[in-house]
Design a protein around this motif. Structure first.
Motif, mmCIF file in Angstrom:
data_model
loop_
_atom_site.group_PDB
_atom_site.id
_atom_site.type_symbol
_atom_site.label_atom_id
_atom_site.label_comp_id
_atom_site.label_asym_id
_atom_site.label_seq_id
_atom_site.Cartn_x
_atom_site.Cartn_y
_atom_site.Cartn_z
ATOM 1 N N PHE A 142 0.826 -1.222 0.000
ATOM 2 C CA PHE A 142 0.000 0.000 0.000
ATOM 3 C C PHE A 142 0.855 1.265 0.000
ATOM 4 O O PHE A 142 0.607 2.209 0.765
ATOM 5 C CB PHE A 142 -0.954 0.029 1.196
ATOM 6 C CG PHE A 142 -1.752 -1.222 1.395
ATOM 7 C CD1 PHE A 142 -2.051 -2.053 0.334
ATOM 8 C CD2 PHE A 142 -2.205 -1.586 2.647
ATOM 9 C CE1 PHE A 142 -2.789 -3.209 0.496
ATOM 10 C CE2 PHE A 142 -2.946 -2.746 2.829
ATOM 11 C CZ PHE A 142 -3.238 -3.552 1.750
ATOM 12 N N ALA A 143 1.875 1.317 -0.847
ATOM 13 C CA ALA A 143 2.798 2.455 -0.858
ATOM 14 C C ALA A 143 2.129 3.711 -1.405
ATOM 15 O O ALA A 143 1.508 3.689 -2.461
ATOM 16 C CB ALA A 143 4.024 2.116 -1.692
ATOM 17 N N SER A 144 2.252 4.817 -0.679
ATOM 18 C CA SER A 144 1.769 6.110 -1.157
ATOM 19 C C SER A 144 2.926 7.050 -1.488
ATOM 20 O O SER A 144 2.728 8.118 -2.053
ATOM 21 C CB SER A 144 0.863 6.769 -0.114
ATOM 22 O OG SER A 144 1.567 6.979 1.099
ATOM 23 N N GLU A 158 -0.248 4.663 4.103
ATOM 24 C CA GLU A 158 -1.340 5.268 4.851
ATOM 25 C C GLU A 158 -1.973 4.208 5.737
ATOM 26 O O GLU A 158 -2.428 3.171 5.252
ATOM 27 C CB GLU A 158 -2.377 5.862 3.905
ATOM 28 C CG GLU A 158 -1.864 7.059 3.117
ATOM 29 C CD GLU A 158 -2.953 7.712 2.296
ATOM 30 O OE1 GLU A 158 -4.096 7.213 2.329
ATOM 31 O OE2 GLU A 158 -2.675 8.719 1.637
ATOM 32 N N VAL A 159 -1.993 4.461 7.026
ATOM 33 C CA VAL A 159 -2.601 3.546 7.992
ATOM 34 C C VAL A 159 -3.705 4.288 8.729
ATOM 35 O O VAL A 159 -3.886 5.498 8.562
ATOM 36 C CB VAL A 159 -1.547 2.997 8.980
ATOM 37 C CG1 VAL A 159 -0.516 2.152 8.238
ATOM 38 C CG2 VAL A 159 -0.850 4.123 9.729
ATOM 39 N N PRO A 171 17.069 -6.276 -2.811
ATOM 40 C CA PRO A 171 15.815 -6.287 -3.580
ATOM 41 C C PRO A 171 14.587 -6.461 -2.691
ATOM 42 O O PRO A 171 14.668 -7.081 -1.625
ATOM 43 C CB PRO A 171 15.997 -7.485 -4.514
ATOM 44 C CG PRO A 171 16.942 -8.379 -3.799
ATOM 45 C CD PRO A 171 17.871 -7.485 -3.038
ATOM 46 N N ALA A 172 13.458 -5.912 -3.142
ATOM 47 C CA ALA A 172 12.239 -5.933 -2.337
ATOM 48 C C ALA A 172 11.015 -5.904 -3.241
ATOM 49 O O ALA A 172 11.103 -5.601 -4.441
ATOM 50 C CB ALA A 172 12.221 -4.744 -1.384
ATOM 51 N N VAL A 173 9.875 -6.203 -2.645
ATOM 52 C CA VAL A 173 8.585 -6.170 -3.334
ATOM 53 C C VAL A 173 7.762 -5.028 -2.753
ATOM 54 O O VAL A 173 7.618 -4.922 -1.530
ATOM 55 C CB VAL A 173 7.826 -7.507 -3.168
ATOM 56 C CG1 VAL A 173 6.449 -7.424 -3.821
ATOM 57 C CG2 VAL A 173 8.627 -8.664 -3.743
ATOM 58 N N ILE A 174 7.218 -4.184 -3.630
ATOM 59 C CA ILE A 174 6.399 -3.051 -3.196
ATOM 60 C C ILE A 174 5.076 -3.090 -3.948
ATOM 61 O O ILE A 174 5.056 -3.236 -5.178
ATOM 62 C CB ILE A 174 7.105 -1.703 -3.451
ATOM 63 C CG1 ILE A 174 8.394 -1.604 -2.625
ATOM 64 C CG2 ILE A 174 6.178 -0.535 -3.130
ATOM 65 C CD1 ILE A 174 9.186 -0.330 -2.885
ATOM 66 N N THR A 175 3.963 -2.972 -3.224
ATOM 67 C CA THR A 175 2.653 -2.869 -3.863
ATOM 68 C C THR A 175 2.156 -1.432 -3.747
ATOM 69 O O THR A 175 2.338 -0.786 -2.715
ATOM 70 C CB THR A 175 1.628 -3.844 -3.248
ATOM 71 O OG1 THR A 175 1.343 -3.464 -1.893
ATOM 72 C CG2 THR A 175 2.174 -5.266 -3.262
ATOM 73 N N LEU A 180 -0.082 7.126 -4.705
ATOM 74 C CA LEU A 180 1.348 7.165 -5.032
ATOM 75 C C LEU A 180 1.647 8.148 -6.153
ATOM 76 O O LEU A 180 2.606 8.919 -6.079
ATOM 77 C CB LEU A 180 1.824 5.759 -5.414
ATOM 78 C CG LEU A 180 3.299 5.615 -5.772
ATOM 79 C CD1 LEU A 180 4.195 6.077 -4.626
ATOM 80 C CD2 LEU A 180 3.612 4.159 -6.136
ATOM 81 N N ASN A 181 0.835 8.148 -7.213
ATOM 82 C CA ASN A 181 1.039 9.071 -8.323
ATOM 83 C C ASN A 181 -0.208 9.103 -9.193
ATOM 84 O O ASN A 181 -1.171 8.373 -8.948
ATOM 85 C CB ASN A 181 2.274 8.674 -9.150
ATOM 86 C CG ASN A 181 2.137 7.279 -9.759
ATOM 87 O OD1 ASN A 181 1.164 6.974 -10.435
ATOM 88 N ND2 ASN A 181 3.109 6.409 -9.490
ATOM 89 N N GLU A 182 -0.148 9.927 -10.222
ATOM 90 C CA GLU A 182 -1.213 9.972 -11.225
ATOM 91 C C GLU A 182 -0.591 9.588 -12.566
ATOM 92 O O GLU A 182 0.262 10.319 -13.081
ATOM 93 C CB GLU A 182 -1.836 11.357 -11.319
ATOM 94 C CG GLU A 182 -2.992 11.432 -12.301
ATOM 95 C CD GLU A 182 -3.670 12.795 -12.309
ATOM 96 O OE1 GLU A 182 -4.456 13.044 -13.247
ATOM 97 O OE2 GLU A 182 -3.408 13.583 -11.393
#
Length: 249
Positions: A142-144, A158-159, A171-175, A180-182
């Motif tokens: 839930f990355a903003s 956002e919590v 390395p990592a995984v981000i959802t 986050l953007n437009e």
């Protein structure tokens, strides 16, 4: 730094969804399809990192029928460098997709994986977490906001209580989440350029992945229609209606 982005072809959010006559699933025949909005945000963020000089290559991948090439071409038009289609005609559930992505992670060795937090067709919100578990990689969901520095990704989420910032080592995984953007508007010249970018087609067998579904859909039904509301003259009448008619008090 190489970034791998997963995209999914779904029914356009502006289209009215219809259930099949036998209630076995959703009727997608003649329905307008589009890229999952959360995945579009993921592609946009990856391209922005490349434009900022943080990333050197953006690879987009999709799993499904040959029509998914249209979705991949859209991602290439946004700014991705190349695409991979894992073509299969079986029903792909989140675990199967995560296994395919794991095989591609082993093959491509990206430093960062972007996925939309969920797809708007099934709202499972599972694939990113499953991929992180299978690949044994740190994850931030839930990355903003995402910033990359010193081999780590600073991810703001956002919590309920406000904003939470995580630091995950690459390395990592981000959802990605909606804030986050437009995503940019795809221009016709970029669509023409996307047709010349490489698009590789693989199969689950070539990746050594078993995609047989583990869950069975018993029945799909439309939600019940809501009854019309009524107006009441005052609070006393509202309480009486809730107590004796609706029987919720």
């Amino acid at each position: 730094m190489k970034i791998l982005v997963s995209v999914k072809r779904v029914i356009d959010s502006n289209v009215a969804v219809r259930v099949k006559a036998d209630r076995s699933g959703i009727d997608i025949s003649n329905a307008k399809m589009a890229m999952n909005p959360f995945d579009e945000i993921a592609v946009e963020e990856a391209v922005r990192l490349k434009e900022a000089g943080v990333a050197t290559e953006v690879v987009v991948v999709s799993c499904g029928s040959a029509q998914c090439q249209e979705t991949l071409r859209q991602a290439l038009a946004i700014g991705a460098d190349r695409a991979v289609l894992v073509e299969c005609h079986e029903e792909l559930q989140p675990l199967a997709v995560a296994k395919i992505l794991k095989a591609l992670v082993d093959r491509e060795q990206p430093q960062l994986m972007f996925l939309g937090k969920q797809a708007i067709d099934d709202d499972s919100n599972q694939t990113g977490q499953m991929l992180a578990a299978l690949a044994r990689l740190p994850q931030a969901t839930f990355a903003s906001k995402v910033t990359i520095e010193d081999g780590c990704a600073q991810v703001t989420r956002e919590v309920d209580g406000g904003l939470e910032t995580l630091s995950v080592r690459l390395p990592a995984v981000i959802t990605t989440d909606l804030r986050l953007n437009e995503p940019r508007y795809v221009t016709l010249p970029n669509m023409m350029k996307a047709k010349k970018k490489p698009l590789e087609i693989l199969t689950p067998v070539e990746l050594g992945v078993e995609v047989a579904p583990r869950l069975t859909t018993v029945c799909v039904v439309e939600p019940g229609k809501r009854s019309a509301g009524v107006k009441v003259p005052d609070v006393k009448a509202l309480v009486q209606a809730l107590k004796f008619e609706a029987k919720v008090l």
